[in-house]
Design a protein around this motif. Structure first.
Motif, PDB file in Angstrom:
ATOM      1  N   UNK A 177      47.923  32.031  39.404  1.00 61.22           N
ATOM      2  CA  UNK A 177      49.197  32.230  40.104  1.00 61.22           C
ATOM      3  C   UNK A 177      49.978  33.457  39.632  1.00 61.22           C
ATOM      4  N   UNK A 178      49.600  34.008  38.460  1.00 60.78           N
ATOM      5  CA  UNK A 178      50.300  35.189  37.937  1.00 60.78           C
ATOM      6  C   UNK A 178      49.975  36.415  38.799  1.00 60.78           C
ATOM      7  N   UNK A 179      51.008  37.083  39.316  1.00 58.82           N
ATOM      8  CA  UNK A 179      50.809  38.200  40.239  1.00 58.82           C
ATOM      9  C   UNK A 179      50.177  39.424  39.584  1.00 58.82           C
ATOM     10  N   UNK A 180      50.395  39.602  38.269  1.00 58.02           N
ATOM     11  CA  UNK A 180      49.832  40.769  37.600  1.00 58.02           C
ATOM     12  C   UNK A 180      48.408  40.543  37.092  1.00 58.02           C
ATOM     13  N   UNK A 181      47.932  39.301  37.185  1.00 55.85           N
ATOM     14  CA  UNK A 181      46.633  38.951  36.606  1.00 55.85           C
ATOM     15  C   UNK A 181      45.480  39.374  37.509  1.00 55.85           C
ATOM     16  N   UNK A 182      44.400  39.834  36.892  1.00 51.80           N
ATOM     17  CA  UNK A 182      43.198  40.217  37.632  1.00 51.80           C
ATOM     18  C   UNK A 182      42.628  39.049  38.443  1.00 51.80           C
ATOM     19  N   UNK A 183      42.983  37.818  38.076  1.00 48.55           N
ATOM     20  CA  UNK A 183      42.412  36.645  38.739  1.00 48.55           C
ATOM     21  C   UNK A 183      43.282  36.107  39.876  1.00 48.55           C
ATOM     22  N   UNK A 184      44.304  36.839  40.288  1.00 50.70           N
ATOM     23  CA  UNK A 184      45.136  36.358  41.385  1.00 50.70           C
ATOM     24  C   UNK A 184      44.330  36.305  42.682  1.00 50.70           C
ATOM     25  N   UNK A 185      44.751  35.463  43.583  1.00 51.35           N
ATOM     26  CA  UNK A 185      44.089  35.335  44.888  1.00 51.35           C
ATOM     27  C   UNK A 185      44.562  36.475  45.788  1.00 51.35           C
ATOM     28  N   UNK A 186      43.621  37.231  46.353  1.00 49.35           N
ATOM     29  CA  UNK A 186      43.980  38.365  47.215  1.00 49.35           C
ATOM     30  C   UNK A 186      44.648  37.898  48.512  1.00 49.35           C
ATOM     31  N   UNK A 187      44.367  36.668  48.936  1.00 46.15           N
ATOM     32  CA  UNK A 187      44.956  36.094  50.145  1.00 46.15           C
ATOM     33  C   UNK A 187      44.789  37.002  51.369  1.00 46.15           C
ATOM     34  N   UNK A 188      43.599  37.586  51.478  1.00 50.81           N
ATOM     35  CA  UNK A 188      43.286  38.414  52.632  1.00 50.81           C
ATOM     36  C   UNK A 188      43.841  39.826  52.577  1.00 50.81           C
ATOM     37  N   UNK A 189      44.463  40.200  51.452  1.00 46.35           N
ATOM     38  CA  UNK A 189      45.028  41.544  51.319  1.00 46.35           C
ATOM     39  C   UNK A 189      44.365  42.272  50.155  1.00 46.35           C
ATOM     40  N   UNK A 190      44.936  43.408  49.762  1.00 42.97           N
ATOM     41  CA  UNK A 190      44.439  44.144  48.607  1.00 42.97           C
ATOM     42  C   UNK A 190      45.581  44.330  47.612  1.00 42.97           C
ATOM     43  N   UNK A 191      45.755  43.368  46.688  1.00 43.37           N
ATOM     44  CA  UNK A 191      46.865  43.433  45.742  1.00 43.37           C
ATOM     45  C   UNK A 191      46.516  44.102  44.411  1.00 43.37           C
ATOM     46  N   UNK A 192      45.382  44.786  44.348  1.00 37.46           N
ATOM     47  CA  UNK A 192      44.886  45.281  43.065  1.00 37.46           C
ATOM     48  C   UNK A 192      45.845  46.251  42.372  1.00 37.46           C
ATOM     49  N   UNK A 193      46.655  47.011  43.137  1.00 37.88           N
ATOM     50  CA  UNK A 193      47.581  47.945  42.501  1.00 37.88           C
ATOM     51  C   UNK A 193      48.680  47.224  41.725  1.00 37.88           C
ATOM     52  N   UNK A 194      48.919  45.946  42.040  1.00 41.18           N
ATOM     53  CA  UNK A 194      49.927  45.156  41.325  1.00 41.18           C
ATOM     54  C   UNK A 194      49.344  44.505  40.076  1.00 41.18           C
ATOM     55  N   UNK A 195      48.034  44.462  39.976  1.00 39.59           N
ATOM     56  CA  UNK A 195      47.380  43.809  38.842  1.00 39.59           C
ATOM     57  C   UNK A 195      47.278  44.767  37.657  1.00 39.59           C
ATOM     58  N   UNK A 196      47.592  44.259  36.468  1.00 39.11           N
ATOM     59  CA  UNK A 196      47.586  45.114  35.277  1.00 39.11           C
ATOM     60  C   UNK A 196      46.624  44.657  34.196  1.00 39.11           C
ATOM     61  N   UNK A 197      46.285  43.356  34.165  1.00 39.07           N
ATOM     62  CA  UNK A 197      45.454  42.817  33.088  1.00 39.07           C
ATOM     63  C   UNK A 197      45.185  41.345  33.401  1.00 39.07           C
ATOM     64  N   UNK A 198      44.370  40.695  32.577  1.00 40.52           N
ATOM     65  CA  UNK A 198      44.292  39.254  32.624  1.00 40.52           C
ATOM     66  C   UNK A 198      45.560  38.695  31.989  1.00 40.52           C
ATOM     67  N   UNK A 199      46.104  37.612  32.517  1.00 44.23           N
ATOM     68  CA  UNK A 199      47.253  36.969  31.890  1.00 44.23           C
ATOM     69  C   UNK A 199      46.793  36.328  30.576  1.00 44.23           C
ATOM     70  N   UNK A 200      47.730  35.869  29.764  1.00 47.82           N
ATOM     71  CA  UNK A 200      47.399  35.297  28.452  1.00 47.82           C
ATOM     72  C   UNK A 200      46.464  34.098  28.568  1.00 47.82           C
ATOM     73  N   UNK A 201      46.707  33.253  29.555  1.00 51.39           N
ATOM     74  CA  UNK A 201      45.892  32.054  29.724  1.00 51.39           C
ATOM     75  C   UNK A 201      44.456  32.403  30.101  1.00 51.39           C
ATOM     76  N   UNK A 202      44.297  33.316  31.064  1.00 51.40           N
ATOM     77  CA  UNK A 202      42.947  33.726  31.487  1.00 51.40           C
ATOM     78  C   UNK A 202      42.239  34.488  30.371  1.00 51.40           C
ATOM     79  N   UNK A 203      42.995  35.297  29.648  1.00 46.35           N
ATOM     80  CA  UNK A 203      42.417  36.075  28.549  1.00 46.35           C
ATOM     81  C   UNK A 203      41.913  35.139  27.444  1.00 46.35           C
TER      82      UNK A 203
END
Length: 206
Positions: A167-193
């Protein structure tokens, strides 16, 4: 004097036991660490593959880049001029032995069934958990496509390790939801990391 000897013996046994347990843990870690195989298809440029491989290696050094192979004709969906991502990863999975994970890299337009939509265009797909995934450059922005491509690749590899969408918007694991949100992603969040660190991923170089 006898007490001192007894303490010395106990400390020695404790040290030997600790070293033995540490060695067993290291051996177990080596056995459970997988090798990531990067499988480019011949449609993608080698420089794109090299940049993605370099990015992955920073967080997971145990990788191998394979020779490019021909794209799979039986994955082609003529009605939409796309290639079925589920068929691609089934093919890659069939070639992947235990202890390995394969990521296919392509510039082709890929798709998968999503809900009631039979053929939904996507940037990547991966088994969760599993031994295969695929990432495509087709839907990425031209100005920073290599950075975005790396983020798509690392996202799909995260799925193979067992990570769900985040659910974290900056996380590499966010759901794209049919779009391309990669420019908003900066890293894995602490939980995913933290999850990936338990899978032998390394983040000290980032």
């Amino acid at each position: 004097m006898k007490n001192n000897n007894l303490v010395g013996i106990l400390l020695f046994l404790l040290l030997v036991f600790s070293c033995s347990e540490k060695q067993k843990l290291e051996e177990k870690t080596e056995k459970t660490a997988v090798t990531i195989l990067i499988q480019p298809f011949k449609d993608i440029k080698s420089e794109n593959v090299e940049k993605v491989a370099a990015g992955i290696k920073k967080v997971y050094p145990n990788i191998q880049v394979l020779e490019a192979i021909d794209f799979l004709g039986n994955t082609y969906y003529k009605e939409r001029n796309r290639y079925r991502a589920d068929s691609i990863i089934k093919f890659l999975n069939s070639r992947t032995k235990d202890g390995f994970v394969t990521i296919g890299l392509t510039s082709k337009d890929i798709s998968a069934t999503r809900g009631k939509i039979k053929d939904f265009g996507i940037m990547g797909l991966g088994y969760r958990p599993g031994k295969a995934c695929v990432a495509s450059m087709f839907r990425l922005s031209k100005e920073n496509s290599d950075e975005q491509f790396y983020k798509i690749a690392i996202h799909e590899l995260g799925h193979t390790q067992g990570l769900p969408h985040c659910p974290e918007k900056m996380c590499f694991m966010r759901d794209a939801e049919g779009k391309n949100p990669t420019n908003e992603e900066t890293d894995f969040c602490k939980k995913c990391k933290a999850f990936l660190i338990n899978k032998n991923w390394k983040f000290n170089s980032i």
